[in-house]
Motif scaffolding. Structure first.
Motif, PDB file in Angstrom:
ATOM      1  N   LEU A   5       0.668  -1.113  -0.045  1.00 33.89           N
ATOM      2  CA  LEU A   5       0.021   0.064   0.075  1.00 33.89           C
ATOM      3  C   LEU A   5       0.922   1.354   0.009  1.00 33.89           C
ATOM      4  CD1 LEU A   5      -2.975   0.984   0.151  1.00 33.89           C
ATOM      5  CD2 LEU A   5      -2.765   0.929   2.418  1.00 33.89           C
ATOM      6  N   LEU A   9      -0.499   7.533  -1.646  1.00 26.27           N
ATOM      7  CA  LEU A   9      -2.003   7.474  -1.924  1.00 26.27           C
ATOM      8  C   LEU A   9      -2.853   7.625  -0.981  1.00 26.27           C
ATOM      9  CD1 LEU A   9      -1.958   3.928  -4.229  1.00 26.27           C
ATOM     10  CD2 LEU A   9      -1.667   6.324  -5.026  1.00 26.27           C
ATOM     11  N   LEU A  43      -5.901   4.063  -5.574  1.00 30.69           N
ATOM     12  CA  LEU A  43      -6.120   3.612  -4.331  1.00 30.69           C
ATOM     13  C   LEU A  43      -7.247   2.767  -4.264  1.00 30.69           C
ATOM     14  CD1 LEU A  43      -5.394   3.562  -1.239  1.00 30.69           C
ATOM     15  CD2 LEU A  43      -6.442   5.542  -0.860  1.00 30.69           C
TER      16      LEU A  43
END
Length: 291
Positions: A5, A9, A43
């Motif tokens: 991740l 974002l 995202l």
């Protein structure tokens, strides 16, 4: 398949929320509106969730976006803290740490070992006294940080863990059967002393002092010889001694807190040592939960 991740974002997602839309977020992030919109789209693809819903000309958070906010703020803050810590120059100087006798051997060595590796240019001066004396030294500027054992937690304190005070004797010993009960107590400033005396008084158990010092070497010597019992925190009891249970017919003792006092205004070295203390206790809690 594992997917990573991108913190960037999440930062764009939060900026859109905090600034009130893509246009203001683009200005705050110094990128184009198209770039912000693309980051939000990426995202959503990574999470497999729609994060915003369009209401007329404005964006509103979708349920998945509402769920994401708190965790996104936490991850972004942790990322910023990590970068700041790694980019900071190595600390130098001296940190004075106050610790009571009753937890120094069981708690402090791994903390100091880890801190010495992380901050090799910082000298740690250890002040070992009863908790009351350590707290006084903290107030008077004699130490920078303090670990204490107390029934409560005072101002600027954080409870690292709670632990039960227990009666301890020699393995297979009979000191707990004697009348009056031979007890190894700390010095007058020891926080365990009044608690143990009060418990014995409420139980109407006659007792006599055998050793009245807070340093653990003489306390252990008396216990090992089978000459007395003593109140100690359960987690600090050496394996060679026996924790006396209900069958010993000794009064129950209360729980104590192991507290960290890290007052505001500490220098970077002292703050980092405080973080090592917190991390050490967090690690100990994890090990206890896994056992």
């Amino acid at each position: 398949m594992l997917r990573n991740l991108d913190i960037g974002l999440l930062r764009s997602f939060l900026t859109v929320i905090d600034s009130g839309g893509v246009t203001h977020a683009a200005s705050a992030l110094a990128v184009s509106q198209a770039a912000v919109s693309q980051q939000i789209k990426r995202l959503e693809e990574v999470l497999g969730q729609c994060l915003f819903e369009r209401e007329g000309r404005r964006l509103a958070l979708a349920p998945a976006g509402e769920r994401l906010i708190a965790q996104a703020r936490r991850l972004v803050a942790q990322s910023d803290d990590l970068l700041a810590a790694m980019r900071a120059p190595p600390c130098e100087g001296e940190v004075r740490l106050g610790v009571p006798y009753d937890i120094i051997a069981s708690v402090v060595p791994p903390i100091l070992r880890g801190f010495a590796k992380a901050q090799p240019r910082v000298r740690v001066s250890l002040v070992c006294e009863d908790s009351q004396v350590v707290r006084h030294a903290l107030r008077s500027g004699g130490v920078d940080l303090a670990l204490t054992t107390e029934t409560e937690c005072g101002r600027h304190g954080e409870t690292m863990r709670t632990d039960r005070l227990v009666w301890v004797g020699a393995a297979g010993g009979d000191a707990h059967l004697k009348d009056p009960l031979p007890v190894s107590l700390g010095a007058p400033t020891c926080v365990f002393r009044p608690v143990a005396i009060e418990a014995l008084g409420k139980a109407r158990r006659d007792w006599r002092p055998v050793c009245e010092v807070s340093r653990l070497e003489p306390v252990y010597a008396v216990l090992e010889a089978g000459l007395a019992v003593a109140p100690l925190l359960r987690s600090t009891v050496p394996d060679r001694f026996e924790i006396l249970g209900r069958e010993a017919k000794l009064p129950a003792l209360p729980e104590f807190r192991i507290n960290l006092y890290a007052p505001p205004g500490l220098d970077p070295a002292a703050r980092d040592l405080a973080e090592h203390v917190r991390a050490a206790f967090s690690s100990r809690r994890g090990k206890l939960h896994n056992n």
